[in-house]
Design an enzyme around this catalytic site. Structure first.
Site, mmCIF file in Angstrom:
data_model
loop_
_atom_site.group_PDB
_atom_site.id
_atom_site.type_symbol
_atom_site.label_atom_id
_atom_site.label_comp_id
_atom_site.label_asym_id
_atom_site.label_seq_id
_atom_site.Cartn_x
_atom_site.Cartn_y
_atom_site.Cartn_z
ATOM 1 C CB THR A 195 13.418 -5.720 -1.000
ATOM 2 O OG1 THR A 195 12.969 -4.373 -1.098
ATOM 3 C CG2 THR A 195 14.806 -5.855 -1.607
ATOM 4 C CG HIS A 201 5.655 -3.380 -2.264
ATOM 5 N ND1 HIS A 201 6.358 -3.122 -1.112
ATOM 6 C CD2 HIS A 201 4.345 -3.290 -1.927
ATOM 7 C CE1 HIS A 201 5.511 -2.868 -0.123
ATOM 8 N NE2 HIS A 201 4.286 -2.979 -0.592
ATOM 9 C CG MET A 234 12.437 -1.585 0.778
ATOM 10 S SD MET A 234 13.609 -0.632 -0.229
ATOM 11 C CE MET A 234 13.629 0.916 0.686
#
Length: 378
Positions: free
Chosen positions: A186, A212, A305
């Site tokens: 994030t 990610h 995160m």
């Protein structure tokens, strides 16, 4: 849970079906409250002062005022309201989402497509959207501290709980570094846009990165970064030789590893089981790099995160490698770097603005500036 502790969400999407799907799904979580909806950005901007949401979910393609225009106008008057883009997992959606992140969106969730049923669609939204809403609103009891802002470089007063004392591993200033491995989630696209363009074109070691992201998105991210950087940045392909001055981003839905063949190393890709609910996973990459490069590994854990990267950092630390973690104040979400830092694995904890210079210093240690490492040297 009392109303004051619930996360107030406003849904902005031109589709009645999507607004209803999101409202029903989010309403199932007692810590979330949908306080309003809007079919376009113009109406949303008018409602925000009255509804006072804690976070916005925002579609990209809408009539009258689309998501990108909405973000631009919102950030003129409110730089801290977290925004999660709810976009399609298509080439056009990927481009729009990356544009939105550059304009100040905090994160994104892909709209479910071809899932077969409303129940499955709701399950996917529940599994992806709710954790991100909680991570971006820690003042309402979410697990990961965040600064809830679009520019981590802009100092603002923090309302988060005090950071516990940090215990750092001793720094090894003598061991030569032969590879840089970066893990980020994030807030990652903007963090990478800060770190990578500041690296010199003659950066003497290869760089491997797990961000990610789903398929399609990683290719667009790599292409954008390549346009901004002196080093070469590309989405990784199996068999790519690990060259100095080059950075590879793991493709969405594939784990990335390093493979050693004699005195050279190359990239390997696989679709093994997800780790930490992720593929690609930082842990997979970090373990592989530690196995290939041992104490000559430099790892960097940036904003994100969750705790992906923690187990991999344990292996790197055991091998004698060096680890840098982004600090709390400049992280969009201090989850991944916090896990590494709180475990006592980091050698350095740095603001984002200082990361590039330290990476360069580590990479040049034991080398002349113009003496690049041999291709794939271990």
């Amino acid at each position: 849970m009392s109303d004051s502790k619930r996360i107030r969400v406003m849904i902005v999407d031109d589709s009645t079906v999507i607004r209803r799907l999101l409202t029903q799904t989010l309403a199932e979580d007692p810590s979330v409250e949908v306080v309003g909806t809007a079919p376009n950005g113009k109406i949303a901007l008018a409602k925000i002062p009255t509804l006072k949401p804690d976070v916005l979910t925002l579609d990209i393609e809408m009539p009258e005022m689309d998501g990108l225009q909405t973000l631009t106008e919102l950030r003129k008057v409110n730089k801290t309201l977290p925004v999660v883009m709810f976009s399609t997992l298509t080439q056009r959606g990927a481009e729009g989402t990356l544009d939105a992140l550059e304009r100040g969106a905090n994160d994104y969730v892909g709209k479910p497509a071809n899932v077969g049923s409303v129940t499955e669609a709701m399950n996917r939204v529940r599994g992806e959207m709710i954790p991100k809403l909680k991570a971006l609103c820690p003042q309402k009891g979410a697990p990961a501290p965040t600064r809830n802002r679009i520019a981590a470089t802009t100092p603002q007063p923090s309302t988060a709980t005090p950071t516990p004392a940090i215990s750092l591993r001793p720094r090894d200033r003598k061991t030569r570094v032969d590879i840089l491995a970066i893990g980020v989630s994030t807030g990652g696209p903007n963090a990478l846009s800060t770190v990578l363009p500041a690296l010199p074109g003659d950066f003497p070691i290869p760089i491997v990165i797990v961000q990610h992201m789903p398929p399609i998105f990683t290719k667009h991210l790599a292409d954008r970064l390549n346009q901004k950087c002196e080093i070469e940045v590309a989405e990784a392909k199996a068999g790519d030789p690990l060259l100095p001055g080059h950075a590879w981003i793991a493709p969405g839905d594939f784990h990335m590893v390093t493979e050693v063949h004699g005195t050279t190393a190359q990239i390997g890709l696989n679709q093994g089981e997800q780790e930490n609910s992720c593929r690609p996973a930082v842990d997979v990459l970090f373990r592989s790099v530690a196995k290939s490069y041992g104490s000559n590994t430099l790892a960097c854990v940036l904003t994100g995160m969750g705790s992906d990267g923690l187990e991999g950092c344990k292996v790197i630390a055991d091998k004698g490698g060096q680890i840098i973690a982004q600090d709390r104040d400049t992280s969009v979400v201090w989850g991944m770097p916090a896990a590494v830092t709180n475990a006592g694995l980091a050698n350095q904890v740095l603001p984002l603005q200082q990361v590039s210079s330290e990476l360069t210093r580590h990479a040049l240690n034991g080398r002349h500036r113009r003496q690049l490492a041999s291709v794939g040297a271990l």
